[in-house]
Scaffold this active site. Structure first.
Site, mmCIF file in Angstrom:
data_model
loop_
_atom_site.group_PDB
_atom_site.id
_atom_site.type_symbol
_atom_site.label_atom_id
_atom_site.label_comp_id
_atom_site.label_asym_id
_atom_site.label_seq_id
_atom_site.Cartn_x
_atom_site.Cartn_y
_atom_site.Cartn_z
ATOM 1 N N GLU A 168 -4.963 5.566 12.592
ATOM 2 C CA GLU A 168 -5.700 5.168 11.382
ATOM 3 C C GLU A 168 -5.552 3.690 11.090
ATOM 4 O O GLU A 168 -6.504 3.027 10.653
ATOM 5 C CB GLU A 168 -5.215 6.003 10.189
ATOM 6 C CG GLU A 168 -6.072 5.853 8.931
ATOM 7 C CD GLU A 168 -5.640 4.694 8.014
ATOM 8 O OE1 GLU A 168 -6.404 4.358 7.086
ATOM 9 O OE2 GLU A 168 -4.544 4.127 8.244
ATOM 10 N N ASP A 198 0.799 6.780 12.287
ATOM 11 C CA ASP A 198 1.097 5.392 12.652
ATOM 12 C C ASP A 198 1.351 4.528 11.425
ATOM 13 O O ASP A 198 0.876 4.814 10.324
ATOM 14 C CB ASP A 198 -0.019 4.799 13.515
ATOM 15 C CG ASP A 198 -1.386 4.790 12.838
ATOM 16 O OD1 ASP A 198 -1.664 5.700 12.031
ATOM 17 O OD2 ASP A 198 -2.187 3.874 13.127
#
Length: 395
Positions: free
Chosen positions: A151, A90
């Site tokens: 994350e 991400d």
């Protein structure tokens, strides 16, 4: 041992292919939410790891996150030293950003959303494993590569998988981008993140203000008290203030977010305890305070095993043609979750970049093969012939 010079030569020859893979990954918008993009990035690398002979597993995400990708290279010796490599799919950029700012190369720098944090790192890790395997490396201990998808939002979905898969590792290698000066990360602050809600008593601000108890005023007192919890090695940040709706009504509700960070877990635990104790001490009678924990990460502390791992990394870096430097940092990463479990962690091993999380984010392309050689050299030293004993002896 294959050796860093041979690995670096292999990887430099692959640089055009590495840039192609990087461009492919950057072209995929992958904000944490919605998860379609992170799933696409995970699929891209799952296919490449499968082609290397890895056993690939897609771990379903929850809390709205995409599927996490786990690639497994089995070790030749049961119980051999295990190494886990950690990265994330991400980015902080929204959908549509890749079309607005497409991948570009200017001189020796690549630009685009997430080019350094951390699609360059995902690429470097893939090619590090490819170069090792094609050179004949067969791990004595298991090698795991875990690319998670949340994350940037604190790992609400992936944390248990990181801890479960990596808690027994001889070492964890976190492939976050190298700092702009080329340094890797040897420690990270831990953090706690709370929402503080205040309930007051509404009253007409003109007719009978004495009947009211302002939640906004109470919040102001508590913000100053929270800020006073700062100390050497520990900081506090307050944001997201809200409260009241109409100027003629004494505010009945107010809230803010409070984050504390500290270099050590002991300091962080003490600051959290003191923060929560504020809920028992409203400044205005008749107001109520409530804390809701929203997230955080434990501290990634440097210790003797970390220093042993740094020593191995310095060897691998010299063979790859550069001098290793390391630094502490205040930000968190996947590595924060394994350090408290006793796993030595070294972070910031990915290619060198800068201006992360901004439109000016960049990646220095010559560091792609260099950092891939560093990652490969560390995997070889930890999961290879001598393996864990090298860390234990140095520690």
């Amino acid at each position: 041992m294959i050796g860093g010079k041979a690995l670096l030569a292999r990887l430099k020859a692959r640089l055009p292919r590495m840039v192609e893979t990087l461009a492919e990954a950057v072209a995929i918008d992958s904000p944490t939410f919605p998860c379609a993009g992170t799933n696409a990035v995970a699929s891209l690398f799952a296919e490449r790891y499968r082609a290397l002979g890895a056993g690939v597993e897609r771990i379903p995400g929850d809390h709205g996150a995409g599927d996490h990708m786990l690639a497994r290279f089995p070790g030749a010796t049961p119980g051999g030293p295990k190494v886990i490599l950690l990265g994330h799919c991400d980015t902080v950029f929204p959908e549509g950003e890749a079309a607005r700012r497409p991948f570009t190369v200017r001189g020796e720098r690549a630009h685009g959303p997430g080019v350094a944090d951390m699609k360059g790192s995902l690429t470097a890790c893939l090619y590090a494993m490819e170069a090792l395997l094609e050179a004949g490396f067969r791990p004595r201990g298991e090698v795991l590569v875990l690319y998670d998808t949340d994350e940037e939002r604190g790992n609400p979905s992936s944390r248990p998988h990181i801890e479960r898969k990596g808690g027994d590792a001889a070492a964890a290698l976190v492939i976050e981008p190298g700092r702009a000066d080329g340094s890797v990360v040897s420690s990270r602050k831990g953090s706690v993140f709370y929402r503080l809600g205040v309930t007051g008593v509404e009253a007409h601000a003109g007719v009978d203000p004495e009947k009211g108890r302002s939640a906004v005023v109470e919040l102001a007192h508590q913000i100053l008290r929270a800020q006073a919890l700062e100390r050497p090695g520990g900081t506090v940040n307050v944001t997201g203030l809200s409260g009241g709706e109409r100027p003629h009504i004494v505010a009945g509700e107010a809230a803010c977010f409070i984050e504390a960070r500290a270099e050590t877990q002991a300091v962080l635990d003490q600051m959290e305890w003191e923060l929560l104790a504020l809920a028992k001490q409203p400044a205005l009678r008749g107001t109520r305070l409530g804390f809701e924990r929203k997230g955080g990460r434990p501290a990634m502390e440097r210790n003797r095993k970390t220093d042993a791992l740094i020593g191995l990394a310095a060897e691998a870096a010299r063979e790859a043609g550069f001098i290793l430097i390391h630094t502490p940092t205040g930000g968190g990463s996947d590595g924060n979750f394994l350090s408290p479990l006793g796993v030595p962690v070294l972070d910031g091993l990915g290619p060198v970049g800068g201006n992360l999380h901004t439109e000016d984010e960049y990646l220095d392309l010559p560091t792609l093969p260099e950092r891939a050689a560093l990652i490969a050299g560390l995997v070889e030293r930890i999961a290879g012939e001598e393996g864990e004993n090298r860390i234990e002896r140095r520690a």
